[in-house]
Enzyme design. Structure first.
Site, mmCIF file in Angstrom:
data_model
loop_
_atom_site.group_PDB
_atom_site.id
_atom_site.type_symbol
_atom_site.label_atom_id
_atom_site.label_comp_id
_atom_site.label_asym_id
_atom_site.label_seq_id
_atom_site.Cartn_x
_atom_site.Cartn_y
_atom_site.Cartn_z
ATOM 1 N N GLY A 239 0.759 -1.244 0.000
ATOM 2 C CA GLY A 239 0.000 0.000 0.000
ATOM 3 C C GLY A 239 0.780 1.280 0.000
ATOM 4 C CD GLU A 273 0.334 -9.233 1.744
ATOM 5 O OE1 GLU A 273 -0.545 -8.447 1.335
ATOM 6 O OE2 GLU A 273 0.059 -10.296 2.307
ATOM 7 N N PRO A 274 4.534 -5.314 -0.607
ATOM 8 C CG PRO A 274 6.745 -4.633 -0.881
ATOM 9 C CD PRO A 274 5.895 -5.635 -0.156
ATOM 10 N N GLY A 275 3.668 -3.811 -3.717
ATOM 11 C CA GLY A 275 3.621 -4.023 -5.159
ATOM 12 C C GLY A 275 4.158 -2.778 -5.850
ATOM 13 N NE ARG A 313 -2.484 3.100 -11.069
ATOM 14 C CZ ARG A 313 -2.399 4.305 -10.567
ATOM 15 N NH1 ARG A 313 -1.816 5.272 -11.260
ATOM 16 N NH2 ARG A 313 -2.850 4.563 -9.369
ATOM 17 C CB CYS A 343 -14.941 3.526 -29.070
ATOM 18 S SG CYS A 343 -14.163 2.881 -30.518
#
Ligand code: LLP
Length: 413
Positions: A239, A273-275, A313, A343
């Site tokens: 996070g 648990e870093p991403g 994103r 589109c």
């Protein structure tokens, strides 16, 4: 220098010119800096050096095999969110004991496979899921190492779509229920409760909520030890955010300084648990301008060959990504909306961004696309998955080649 910077007038990745990489491999193209990933891992690992810890890279952020391997070689363990990610981690060389398995709604097949493999921990989401794990483990005559995900009802201040630690969110169980569920595990012979899990959300840029959540799970661990449970670790989830717009955000060492005092004398090791923190800044999505349109409202549109299918994103969260002209021209600065060809009006990367006059054929680099870029890619509008290139020690290697039209249609032929 490492990552994306200018040499003369042109943008390079670890010293390799994006112009030449794009010419050779086509666009849209994800270009990664291997050294940026390693540095991000090292910074976090060093920040937590004073305390027993294990970093489990959250593969959901980017599960391209070469990126996952790179992190394993750097020393990381893995966090998987599906059986697909578990199998990928095994193929990338991780041992089952290196893998934690998180996520809402694990299916019976997924749980059985996880139990059979003997993963480091299954982070369970509910009392019902623990019962299913218990049954699967008893059927195999084993004890599954489990943690329960606590939902602490803490506002992490991030975008509502990626906030997970409030009671209105589907994740985990409230603290009061967690106590009772842990106590019940004593009488569930297939379960070995070893940890407590919490994850507040993603792209968190204030430390206070992370600190509060840490205190909460450490306190719970002490309570559970008092009733005889052998809790080994707290899993603080991932996070921690990165800076997408250049404004300052807390880094790994500030994060460690905020939570380590809480852990210091706890006798608990910590799982992280870093991403995004490990891979987010390591990649630019390089795209070529295919059209320039001057709208009647006075807006200029730069239409690029990348779209929400390579980086969703901005469309999904209104997320900001810096966009740079790879080799800016000399014309006067104008304001452009950088948009994709899909589109949907939400298929846009940035509004009113200023560049020296742009031309069809110019390259634009959309920065910080390493996390939740290719991992959330799709073939919407029948757009083949884009290629990925890793720059390491001055050499560009294709780590995923561009999908062909045949491959995209293969399941249907
Ligand atoms: N652990 C758990 C249980 C998670 O659900 C997540 C992310 C992580 C770790 C890794 O979080 P990170 O360190 O990367 O923030 N697609 C969104 C982000 C979704 C995050 C999902 N869970 C985005 O592009 O912002």
């Amino acid at each position: 220098m490492v990552g994306f910077f200018r040499e003369g007038n042109t943008l390079v990745c670890d010293g390799v010119a994006l112009e030449s990489v794009a010419r050779e491999h086509g666009t849209p193209l994800y270009v990664y800096s291997a050294e940026s990933v390693r540095r991000a891992y090292r910074a976090l690992d060093e920040a937590f050096a004073a305390h027993p810890h294990r970093i489990h890279y959250a593969m959901k952020a980017n599960s391209s095999m070469a990126i996952v391997r790179l992190l394993r070689e750097a020393g990381s363990a893995a966090d998987a969110n599906s059986i697909g990610e578990i199998e990928l981690a095994l193929r990338a060389g991780f041992e089952p004991a290196d893998i934690v398995f998180t996520g809402v709604g694990k299916t019976p097949d997924e749980l059985d496979r996880a139990v059979a493999l003997g993963l480091k921990t299954i982070n369970a989401e509910s009392a019902g899921e623990l019962e299913r794990i218990d049954r699967a483990a008893q059927a195999r005559g084993v004890r599954a190492r489990v943690a329960l995900r606590v939902n602490p009802d803490i506002n992490s201040g991030t975008h509502p779509h990626i906030s997970t630690g409030l009671h209105v969110n589907k994740f985990g169980v409230p603290l009061e229920q967690a106590r009772a569920i842990y106590r019940k595990m004593v009488s569930q012979p297939g379960l070995q409760p070893v940890g407590i899990h919490v994850h507040l959300g993603s792209q968190i840029v204030t430390l206070d909520p992370l600190q509060k959540a840490t205190s909460m799970v450490v306190k719970l661990a002490h309570e559970l030890r008092d009733v005889g449970l052998q809790i080994e670790h707290v899993d603080l989830g991932g996070g921690l955010g990165i800076s997408y717009d250049g404004s300052p955000v807390p880094d790994a060492s500030l994060y460690a300084a905020a939570v380590l005092p809480i852990l210091r004398d706890s006798g608990l090791s910590v799982v992280l648990e870093p991403g995004r923190l490990l891979v987010g800044s390591s990649c630019a999505l390089v795209s070529r301008i295919v059209d320039i349109k001057d709208g009647p409202s006075g807006r200029h549109f730069a239409v690029v060959d990348a779209s929400m299918t390579e980086l969703i994103r901005p469309a999904l969260y209104g997320a900001f990504h810096r966009i740079e002209a790879v080799t800016p021209g000399e014309g006067r600065h104008l304001s452009y909306d950088v948009v994709g060809p899909v589109c949907e009006s939400s298929d846009a990367f940035g509004e009113e961004r200023r560049f020296p006059a742009l031309d069809v054929g110019d390259l634009l680099a959309i920065l910080d696309a390493g996390a939740y870029g290719s991992a959330m890619g799709s073939t919407y509008n029948r757009r083949p998955l884009a290629a990925e290139v890793l720059i390491d020690a001055g050499k560009a290697t294709v780590i995923r080649r561009r999908q062909t039209l045949e491959e995209m249609l293969m399941l249907e032929l």
